[in-house]
Scaffold this motif. Structure first.
Motif, PDB file in Angstrom:
ATOM      1  N   GLU A   1     -38.639 -24.079   3.363  1.00  0.00           N
ATOM      2  CA  GLU A   1     -39.250 -24.623   4.579  1.00  0.00           C
ATOM      3  C   GLU A   1     -38.280 -24.567   5.752  1.00  0.00           C
ATOM      4  O   GLU A   1     -37.083 -24.866   5.618  1.00  0.00           O
ATOM      5  N   CYS A   2     -38.821 -24.150   6.898  1.00  0.00           N
ATOM      6  CA  CYS A   2     -38.033 -24.133   8.132  1.00  0.00           C
ATOM      7  C   CYS A   2     -39.003 -24.063   9.308  1.00  0.00           C
ATOM      8  O   CYS A   2     -40.033 -23.370   9.218  1.00  0.00           O
ATOM      9  N   ASP A   3     -38.719 -24.745  10.379  1.00  0.00           N
ATOM     10  CA  ASP A   3     -39.575 -24.745  11.581  1.00  0.00           C
ATOM     11  C   ASP A   3     -41.014 -25.135  11.236  1.00  0.00           C
ATOM     12  O   ASP A   3     -41.976 -24.646  11.849  1.00  0.00           O
ATOM     13  N   GLY A   4     -41.177 -25.993  10.233  1.00  0.00           N
ATOM     14  CA  GLY A   4     -42.505 -26.457   9.851  1.00  0.00           C
ATOM     15  C   GLY A   4     -43.317 -25.410   9.116  1.00  0.00           C
ATOM     16  O   GLY A   4     -44.540 -25.539   9.000  1.00  0.00           O
ATOM     17  N   ARG A   5     -42.636 -24.383   8.559  1.00  0.00           N
ATOM     18  CA  ARG A   5     -43.337 -23.309   7.844  1.00  0.00           C
ATOM     19  C   ARG A   5     -42.769 -23.203   6.431  1.00  0.00           C
ATOM     20  O   ARG A   5     -41.589 -23.468   6.205  1.00  0.00           O
ATOM     21  N   PRO A   6     -43.594 -22.751   5.482  1.00  0.00           N
ATOM     22  CA  PRO A   6     -43.133 -22.735   4.095  1.00  0.00           C
ATOM     23  C   PRO A   6     -42.116 -21.639   3.792  1.00  0.00           C
ATOM     24  O   PRO A   6     -41.369 -21.733   2.827  1.00  0.00           O
TER      25      PRO A   6
ATOM     26  N   THR B   1     -53.994 -12.303  27.410  1.00  0.00           N
ATOM     27  CA  THR B   1     -54.831 -13.339  28.018  1.00  0.00           C
ATOM     28  C   THR B   1     -55.511 -14.213  26.972  1.00  0.00           C
ATOM     29  O   THR B   1     -56.387 -15.005  27.300  1.00  0.00           O
ATOM     30  N   GLU B   2     -55.107 -14.062  25.709  1.00  0.00           N
ATOM     31  CA  GLU B   2     -55.718 -14.819  24.612  1.00  0.00           C
ATOM     32  C   GLU B   2     -54.665 -15.713  23.961  1.00  0.00           C
ATOM     33  O   GLU B   2     -53.552 -15.273  23.679  1.00  0.00           O
ATOM     34  N   GLY B   3     -55.038 -16.951  23.704  1.00  0.00           N
ATOM     35  CA  GLY B   3     -54.096 -17.906  23.139  1.00  0.00           C
ATOM     36  C   GLY B   3     -53.510 -17.484  21.804  1.00  0.00           C
ATOM     37  O   GLY B   3     -52.381 -17.846  21.479  1.00  0.00           O
ATOM     38  N   TYR B   4     -54.276 -16.700  21.014  1.00  0.00           N
ATOM     39  CA  TYR B   4     -53.761 -16.336  19.688  1.00  0.00           C
ATOM     40  C   TYR B   4     -52.866 -15.101  19.741  1.00  0.00           C
ATOM     41  O   TYR B   4     -52.470 -14.561  18.713  1.00  0.00           O
ATOM     42  N   GLY B   5     -52.522 -14.616  20.945  1.00  0.00           N
ATOM     43  CA  GLY B   5     -51.583 -13.492  21.039  1.00  0.00           C
ATOM     44  C   GLY B   5     -50.138 -13.928  21.005  1.00  0.00           C
ATOM     45  O   GLY B   5     -49.234 -13.113  20.824  1.00  0.00           O
ATOM     46  N   PHE B   6     -49.905 -15.248  21.174  1.00  0.00           N
ATOM     47  CA  PHE B   6     -48.534 -15.784  21.221  1.00  0.00           C
ATOM     48  C   PHE B   6     -48.455 -17.045  20.376  1.00  0.00           C
ATOM     49  O   PHE B   6     -49.370 -17.862  20.368  1.00  0.00           O
ATOM     50  N   GLU B   7     -47.328 -17.209  19.694  1.00  0.00           N
ATOM     51  CA  GLU B   7     -47.124 -18.400  18.868  1.00  0.00           C
ATOM     52  C   GLU B   7     -45.647 -18.776  18.876  1.00  0.00           C
ATOM     53  O   GLU B   7     -44.786 -17.946  18.575  1.00  0.00           O
ATOM     54  N   TRP B   8     -45.367 -20.018  19.262  1.00  0.00           N
ATOM     55  CA  TRP B   8     -43.987 -20.493  19.134  1.00  0.00           C
ATOM     56  C   TRP B   8     -43.631 -20.645  17.658  1.00  0.00           C
ATOM     57  O   TRP B   8     -44.431 -21.164  16.873  1.00  0.00           O
ATOM     58  N   VAL B   9     -42.464 -20.200  17.283  1.00  0.00           N
ATOM     59  CA  VAL B   9     -41.915 -20.538  15.977  1.00  0.00           C
ATOM     60  C   VAL B   9     -41.108 -21.824  16.135  1.00  0.00           C
ATOM     61  O   VAL B   9     -41.332 -22.818  15.461  1.00  0.00           O
ATOM     62  N   ASN B  10     -40.179 -21.793  17.103  1.00  0.00           N
ATOM     63  CA  ASN B  10     -39.435 -23.010  17.429  1.00  0.00           C
ATOM     64  C   ASN B  10     -39.202 -23.050  18.941  1.00  0.00           C
ATOM     65  O   ASN B  10     -38.415 -22.269  19.474  1.00  0.00           O
ATOM     66  N   ALA B  11     -39.939 -23.944  19.594  1.00  0.00           N
ATOM     67  CA  ALA B  11     -39.795 -24.119  21.039  1.00  0.00           C
ATOM     68  C   ALA B  11     -38.885 -25.293  21.361  1.00  0.00           C
ATOM     69  O   ALA B  11     -38.673 -25.605  22.537  1.00  0.00           O
TER      70      ALA B  11
ATOM     71  N   PHE C   1     -36.264 -16.887   6.624  1.00  0.00           N
ATOM     72  CA  PHE C   1     -35.119 -16.044   6.256  1.00  0.00           C
ATOM     73  C   PHE C   1     -33.989 -16.363   7.231  1.00  0.00           C
ATOM     74  O   PHE C   1     -34.206 -16.922   8.322  1.00  0.00           O
ATOM     75  N   ALA C   2     -32.786 -16.011   6.847  1.00  0.00           N
ATOM     76  CA  ALA C   2     -31.610 -16.296   7.673  1.00  0.00           C
ATOM     77  C   ALA C   2     -31.053 -14.991   8.235  1.00  0.00           C
ATOM     78  O   ALA C   2     -31.147 -13.926   7.615  1.00  0.00           O
ATOM     79  N   TYR C   3     -30.463 -15.120   9.429  1.00  0.00           N
ATOM     80  CA  TYR C   3     -29.978 -13.956  10.160  1.00  0.00           C
ATOM     81  C   TYR C   3     -28.727 -14.379  10.916  1.00  0.00           C
ATOM     82  O   TYR C   3     -28.643 -15.492  11.434  1.00  0.00           O
ATOM     83  N   LYS C   4     -27.745 -13.482  10.980  1.00  0.00           N
ATOM     84  CA  LYS C   4     -26.528 -13.762  11.737  1.00  0.00           C
ATOM     85  C   LYS C   4     -26.816 -13.508  13.214  1.00  0.00           C
ATOM     86  O   LYS C   4     -26.950 -12.365  13.648  1.00  0.00           O
TER      87      LYS C   4
ATOM     88  N   TYR D   1     -28.445 -18.289  11.000  1.00  0.00           N
ATOM     89  CA  TYR D   1     -29.566 -18.872  11.739  1.00  0.00           C
ATOM     90  C   TYR D   1     -30.860 -18.633  10.974  1.00  0.00           C
ATOM     91  O   TYR D   1     -31.264 -17.486  10.740  1.00  0.00           O
ATOM     92  N   ARG D   2     -31.474 -19.743  10.545  1.00  0.00           N
ATOM     93  CA  ARG D   2     -32.685 -19.641   9.733  1.00  0.00           C
ATOM     94  C   ARG D   2     -33.910 -19.800  10.619  1.00  0.00           C
ATOM     95  O   ARG D   2     -33.973 -20.680  11.467  1.00  0.00           O
ATOM     96  N   VAL D   3     -34.878 -18.916  10.391  1.00  0.00           N
ATOM     97  CA  VAL D   3     -36.086 -18.938  11.205  1.00  0.00           C
ATOM     98  C   VAL D   3     -37.307 -19.002  10.291  1.00  0.00           C
ATOM     99  O   VAL D   3     -37.387 -18.266   9.290  1.00  0.00           O
ATOM    100  N   GLY D   4     -38.224 -19.886  10.620  1.00  0.00           N
ATOM    101  CA  GLY D   4     -39.441 -20.014   9.835  1.00  0.00           C
ATOM    102  C   GLY D   4     -40.414 -18.878  10.158  1.00  0.00           C
ATOM    103  O   GLY D   4     -40.505 -18.432  11.301  1.00  0.00           O
ATOM    104  N   VAL D   5     -41.124 -18.432   9.121  1.00  0.00           N
ATOM    105  CA  VAL D   5     -42.066 -17.316   9.305  1.00  0.00           C
ATOM    106  C   VAL D   5     -43.381 -17.636   8.598  1.00  0.00           C
ATOM    107  O   VAL D   5     -43.433 -18.444   7.674  1.00  0.00           O
TER     108      VAL D   5
END
Length: 637
Positions: A615-620, A532-542, A623-626, A577-581
């Motif tokens: 840099e990926c998804d607006g983050r510095p 129920t708190e906004g900081y419990g969820f965060e989009w990486v790439n929506a 990592f990449a994953y198959k 597939y690269r994902v920003g973290v």
């Protein structure tokens, strides 16, 4: 001056009548209905029924050859409660009230407060003593009183006892009784990892095909599956195994069956007298009169009856929207506006505030859940802030968007990407449960599996990634029975689930994946403690609509252990597939839908992924994953 005869403890007294008239006799069920009592040396049954506009009322049953002249009742004014004591009437004898209307008609009505009824197609009530039920769930009940719903996992298994499993045999011999169901359902739920069971069709009802949503016996567990003692045993057994119990509860309407509440004494007693307020044209049912104190009292005491007398942990209130809107399901001319000219039922709003304040105030840790299908504000808001006071609300908007997206051919999903992200724009406006309920797998809507596009592998893979997205999304969870192992056919109350499907690998794989999702959900605080708190969820790439991939993070408090979800909703494989973290840390793969145990290829891959400064998804960092076709990957960091 005549002396008033002193009332016996079990009889309806002046205080009872006063509180009932005020709508605040919360233990009303202990006085109304039929109760086995001892009067001096006489043993028998005390009967009390509310029939304010009756000309006369009597009790009829096998014990008096259904002769209405044998046991007339006495009218207790001012409310029109009729009472009598009948010596020799014992437990499990059947009875009805014979009500003579002002026009001289005779109505034979079941007892609205009866605790037991004869097996359908019979419609009579049964005298039954439920004052000495056996309980051994004190540890559960004490724990419930201090339980914090907001920071706890809630994964609900919605089930219908009569069609969960069945014995081979004819007609009613096929039903599991409450005790058998308890043992088998607990075994299954513990294996799968559910926290709660929600039971539909428990209050007595005449027609199997209504699934229990057209109730005639509000205070009686249905006799289809056994006695009230068997029902209490089931609740107790679930509690002893640390599983909460939620019942579907139907204060929105009731059927017109001749033995039920409709036109109870020849007049509108429980329903609104004006058919524009008192009838559902679409459902052919009656609507409770929420402006009448005695009717509100009937319903509130009923909710308390299930929670306090039978230790039920929550009520899922059916069809809330139909109660809130005067024009629900009605055409022009079929409804009447409120005093301000609006379509809100002001009396139903007040009823909900009263109901939830009393039920939750008296039972800390209990749940009141609204099935409310519109954008009515503050359903889970506090009554003092003009909210309705529910604990949780079914998220019907999320369900609709999710299913519409999942039905699409993956090629077209990129154009509907926002259907999966839109729910986050209002995710914290209420306290939500994400639901895939029985309503979504009946009436030609298909089972969950057969909603999925494609053939063979694609259907199962689609369902797996869909379930993973649901489990990762903020909100408590509900899944209807059979959908966790990919039931092929639509649900029918007339047959058991297709358990034989679990002999086939595809269904085993999907069940194993669902089980591990449920266990991942319960094991990781990041999945629920900040729902129920906004900081419990965060989009990486929506916004990766082109590839139909969604990535997001669930944060635990103080970021002790967080989870990163990556969900691919197409049959395309993304080899890099690269994902920003957020941090330059190690990311541990803890759930991979490509594992062989879930029907994947089982390709070997690293368990640990180190983020690099890229840099990926607006983050510095990233990592990449198959990412395999319809792949789901969950990483812990």
């Amino acid at each position: 001056m005549a002396r008033t005869k002193k009332k016996k403890p079990y009889e309806i007294g002046e205080l009872d009548q006063y509180l009932f008239g005020q709508g605040t006799h919360y233990d009303l069920y202990k006085k109304m209905g039929s109760h086995l009592v001892t009067d001096g040396k006489k043993k028998g049954t005390y009967f009390a029924v509310w029939a304010p506009n009756a000309k006369s009322v009597s009790v009829v049953g096998d014990f008096n050859n259904w002769d209405r002249d044998k046991n007339p009742m006495v009218r207790e004014d001012p409310l029109g409660i009729y009472t009598c004591f009948i010596q020799g009437v014992e437990a499990d004898m059947i009875y009805k009230y014979c009500i003579e209307t002002k026009t001289g008609d005779l109505l034979y009505k079941a007892d609205p407060f009866a605790n037991y009824a004869e097996m359908r197609p019979g419609t009579a009530s049964k005298v039954h003593d439920i004052s000495n039920l056996k309980w051994s769930d004190s540890a559960w009940m004490e724990g419930r009183a201090t339980w914090n719903m907001d920071e706890s996992p809630i994964s609900i298994y919605e089930a219908h006892i009569g069609s969960w499993r069945q014995h081979p045999g004819e007609e009613d011999e096929r039903f599991y009784n409450y005790r058998e169901f308890a043992v088998e359902a607990v075994k299954y739920m513990k294996e799968m990892g559910y926290t709660h069971i929600e039971l539909i069709g428990i209050a007595e009802h005449p027609f199997d095909g209504s699934w229990g949503y057209q109730v005639t016996g509000y205070f009686a567990p249905t006799s289809r599956y056994g006695t009230p003692e068997d029902f209490a045993y089931m609740i107790n057994y679930f509690h002893r195994n640390k599983i909460g119990v939620i019942l579907d509860w139907v204060p929105a309407h009731f059927p017109r069956d001749a033995h039920g509440l409709a036109d109870f004494d020849g007049t509108a007693v429980y329903e609104y007298a004006d058919p524009r307020k008192g009838e559902h044209p679409d459902w052919g049912t009656k609507i409770f009169d929420y402006g009448k104190s005695e009717v509100k009292n009937f319903l509130i005491s009923n909710a308390l009856f299930w929670m306090e007398h039978f230790h039920v942990d929550g009520l899922r209130v059916d069809a809330v929207a139909s109660m809130l809107y005067l024009d629900y399901g009605k055409q022009d001319g079929q409804w009447v506006a409120n005093k301000y000219g609006g379509n809100q039922n002001l009396e139903a709003i007040e009823f909900f505030k009263h109901l939830n304040s009393v039920v939750l105030g008296r039972n800390p840790g209990a749940l009141m859940i609204a099935e409310e299908s519109t954008a009515w504000p503050k359903v889970t808001g506090k009554p003092e802030d003009d909210g309705l006071g529910f604990s949780l609300k079914w998220n019907m908007g999320w369900m609709h968007d999710f299913l519409e997206y999942m039905k699409l051919d993956p090629y077209f999903r990129k154009e509907h990407h926002n259907q999966m992200t839109f729910a986050m724009t209002y995710a914290y406006s209420e306290k939500y449960i994400l639901v895939l309920s029985h309503d979504e797998v009946v009436h030609l809507k298909c089972s969950m599996l057969n909603k999925m596009p494609g053939l063979g592998f694609d259907k199962y893979a689609n369902l797996k990634v869909g379930y993973a997205f649901m489990m990762g999304h903020p909100g408590k969870k509900l899944l209807f029975m059979g959908q966790d192992f990919a039931q092929l056919r639509e649900w029918s109350e007339a047959r058991e689930l297709d358990w034989y499907l679990l002999e086939e690998p595809e269904h085993q794989y999907l069940q194993a994946f669902t089980r591990d999702l449920l266990k991942l959900y319960r094991k990781n605080k990041a999945m629920y403690e900040q729902d129920t708190e906004g900081y419990g969820f965060e989009w990486v790439n929506a916004n990766d609509g082109y590839r139909s991939v969604f990535s997001f993070i669930r944060h635990s408090k103080h970021n002790k252990k967080n989870l990163l979800f990556v969900c691919n909703f197409t049959p395309m494989e993304w080899t890099d597939y690269r994902v920003g973290v957020p941090r330059r840390k190690q990311y541990k793969l803890i759930l991979n839908s490509d594992d062989k145990q879930y029907g994947g290829k089982g390709e070997e891959r690293p368990q640990i992924y180190k983020a690099v400064k890229q840099e990926c998804d607006g983050r510095p960092y990233s990592f990449a994953y198959k990412l395999p076709p319809y792949g789901v990957a969950v990483f812990e960091f």
